[in-house]
Design a protein around this motif. Structure first.
Motif, mmCIF file in Angstrom:
data_model
loop_
_atom_site.group_PDB
_atom_site.id
_atom_site.type_symbol
_atom_site.label_atom_id
_atom_site.label_comp_id
_atom_site.label_asym_id
_atom_site.label_seq_id
_atom_site.Cartn_x
_atom_site.Cartn_y
_atom_site.Cartn_z
ATOM 1 N N VAL A 150 -55.306 32.441 24.269
ATOM 2 C CA VAL A 150 -54.067 31.695 24.502
ATOM 3 C C VAL A 150 -54.075 31.136 25.923
ATOM 4 C CG1 VAL A 150 -51.537 31.829 24.543
ATOM 5 C CG2 VAL A 150 -52.845 33.230 22.913
ATOM 6 N N GLY A 151 -53.692 29.885 26.052
ATOM 7 C CA GLY A 151 -53.506 29.281 27.360
ATOM 8 C C GLY A 151 -52.027 29.182 27.693
ATOM 9 N N VAL A 152 -51.722 29.168 28.967
ATOM 10 C CA VAL A 152 -50.336 29.055 29.419
ATOM 11 C C VAL A 152 -50.241 27.960 30.478
ATOM 12 C CG1 VAL A 152 -48.387 30.225 30.527
ATOM 13 C CG2 VAL A 152 -49.852 31.484 28.941
ATOM 14 N N ALA A 153 -49.236 27.118 30.343
ATOM 15 C CA ALA A 153 -48.882 26.142 31.367
ATOM 16 C C ALA A 153 -47.359 26.089 31.421
ATOM 17 C CB ALA A 153 -49.483 24.773 31.060
ATOM 18 N N ILE A 154 -46.821 25.423 32.432
ATOM 19 C CA ILE A 154 -45.369 25.375 32.594
ATOM 20 C C ILE A 154 -44.910 23.929 32.730
ATOM 21 C CG2 ILE A 154 -43.406 26.033 34.047
ATOM 22 C CD1 ILE A 154 -44.946 28.545 34.847
ATOM 23 N N CYS A 155 -44.082 23.499 31.818
ATOM 24 C CA CYS A 155 -43.314 22.254 31.845
ATOM 25 C C CYS A 155 -44.144 21.043 32.289
ATOM 26 C CB CYS A 155 -42.070 22.444 32.695
ATOM 27 S SG CYS A 155 -40.769 21.220 32.316
ATOM 28 N N TYR A 156 -43.979 20.607 33.533
ATOM 29 C CA TYR A 156 -44.603 19.384 34.040
ATOM 30 C C TYR A 156 -46.126 19.435 33.941
ATOM 31 C CZ TYR A 156 -44.793 15.311 37.258
ATOM 32 O OH TYR A 156 -44.986 14.081 37.831
ATOM 33 N N ASP A 157 -46.697 20.633 33.879
ATOM 34 C CA ASP A 157 -48.143 20.783 33.706
ATOM 35 C C ASP A 157 -48.651 20.027 32.476
ATOM 36 O OD1 ASP A 157 -48.562 22.433 35.932
ATOM 37 O OD2 ASP A 157 -48.418 24.300 34.777
ATOM 38 N N ILE A 158 -47.817 19.934 31.427
ATOM 39 C CA ILE A 158 -48.263 19.354 30.163
ATOM 40 C C ILE A 158 -48.576 17.872 30.294
ATOM 41 C CG2 ILE A 158 -45.980 18.695 29.274
ATOM 42 C CD1 ILE A 158 -48.794 20.344 27.198
ATOM 43 N N ARG A 159 -48.058 17.231 31.327
ATOM 44 C CA ARG A 159 -48.264 15.789 31.496
ATOM 45 C C ARG A 159 -49.639 15.454 32.080
ATOM 46 N NH1 ARG A 159 -43.851 12.426 30.879
ATOM 47 N NH2 ARG A 159 -41.799 13.415 30.726
ATOM 48 N N PHE A 160 -50.436 16.455 32.341
ATOM 49 C CA PHE A 160 -51.740 16.239 32.965
ATOM 50 C C PHE A 160 -52.839 16.605 31.967
ATOM 51 C CE2 PHE A 160 -48.537 16.628 36.121
ATOM 52 C CZ PHE A 160 -48.854 15.625 37.026
ATOM 53 N N PRO A 161 -53.381 15.595 31.266
ATOM 54 C CA PRO A 161 -54.353 15.869 30.202
ATOM 55 C C PRO A 161 -55.557 16.662 30.673
ATOM 56 C CG PRO A 161 -53.599 13.596 30.095
ATOM 57 C CD PRO A 161 -53.065 14.167 31.378
ATOM 58 N N GLU A 162 -55.969 16.478 31.944
ATOM 59 C CA GLU A 162 -57.136 17.208 32.444
ATOM 60 C C GLU A 162 -56.904 18.713 32.401
ATOM 61 O OE1 GLU A 162 -56.610 13.537 35.205
ATOM 62 O OE2 GLU A 162 -55.338 14.974 34.140
ATOM 63 N N LEU A 163 -55.687 19.139 32.695
ATOM 64 C CA LEU A 163 -55.391 20.570 32.687
ATOM 65 C C LEU A 163 -55.483 21.132 31.274
ATOM 66 C CD1 LEU A 163 -54.423 23.225 33.910
ATOM 67 C CD2 LEU A 163 -52.072 22.408 33.642
#
Length: 272
Positions: A150-163
């Motif tokens: 499972v990966g985790v990111a937070i909110c605005y992180d999702i707007r960065f396809p590289e991440l």
């Protein structure tokens, strides 16, 4: 490794009282567990109103603090993997927007600090600058369960396809995203962005929002949802408090990657 498991998303309201927020979280996690959810997730800043004026006073330092103790206890009590939305974290004089992940024995499995700070100015829409109080994280976060990585990111992180691509390349089949899109960005981009990241990376993306509170200074969009590796919406809430459940089918993910092997067809030598 089982091919299916149940995911629970706790879309709860956020109050100005931390104690009330923890009680709402406790009740929501308990309900999700009672519905057979093996992984349960809370929203972004679930213990704290979303605002720079609140972050310093609500912040906790690992492993101390009422919120962190409550998350550990809930995970252990219900024998679940608990993705603790996010809270303001203080560490060595800095504040972070941080997600703490706990395992079924109450142990800390991972910690994700929001990498991309929400500093935006949309005329006639919203102006906000997280960097006025928060510092950015610098690490990609994945953790293992008996079901999948499972990966985790937070909110605005999702707007960065590289991440998100980096998360997928690290083996994640599911991305959990505590997020609080607002009434400007939510209607425009919430569902679109989650579907795009899921489709591009052939993963499940689950986004967990606070419920909408029209009286709050920052009004969250709501509409927590799960999108599939084919880019479809599997389940989606409305704006009200709810426990959203989804059965994640990893066989379906495998089929999609076999039929349309995007990740195998990448040509990095051309891109960089």
């Amino acid at each position: 490794m089982p091919s299916t498991f149940r995911l629970g998303l706790c879309q709860i309201k956020v109050d100005t009282l931390k104690e009330k927020n923890l009680l709402l979280a406790q009740q929501a996690v308990q309900e999700a567990a009672s519905k057979g959810c093996q992984i349960v997730a809370l929203p972004e800043m679930f213990n704290c109103p979303y605002g720079n004026e609140f972050f310093p006073s609500y912040a906790e330092q690992f492993p101390h603090g009422a919120t962190l103790q409550a998350l550990s206890s809930l995970a252990k009590e219900h024998k679940i993997y608990l993705v603790g939305g996010s809270i303001p974290e203080k560490d060595q004089g800095s504040l972070y927007n941080t997600c703490f992940i706990f395992g079924p024995e109450g142990q800390i499995l991972a910690r994700h600090r929001k990498i991309h700070l929400f500093d935006i100015d949309i005329p006639g829409g919203i102006t906000f600058k997280e960097s006025d109080t928060l510092s950015p994280g610098n690490s990609i976060t994945v953790f293992d369960t008996p079901f999948c990585r499972v990966g985790v990111a937070i909110c605005y992180d999702i707007r960065f396809p590289e991440l998100v691509r980096s998360v997928a390349l690290k083996g994640a089949q599911l991305l959990l995203l505590p997020g609080a899109f607002n009434m400007t960005t939510g209607p425009a981009h919430w569902e679109l962005t989650m579907r795009a990241r899921a489709l591009d990376n052939q993963i499940y993306v689950a986004a967990i929002s606070p419920a909408r509170d029209e009286k709050a200074d920052y009004v969250a969009f709501g509409h927590s949802l799960v999108t599939t590796p084919w880019g479809d919406v599997l389940v989606q809430a409305d704006e009200k408090p709810t426990i959203l459940t989804a059965d994640i089918d990893l066989n379906f993910l495998t089929q999609i990657r076999q039929q349309l092997p995007l990740l195998k067809h990448r040509r990095e030598q051309v891109y960089f």
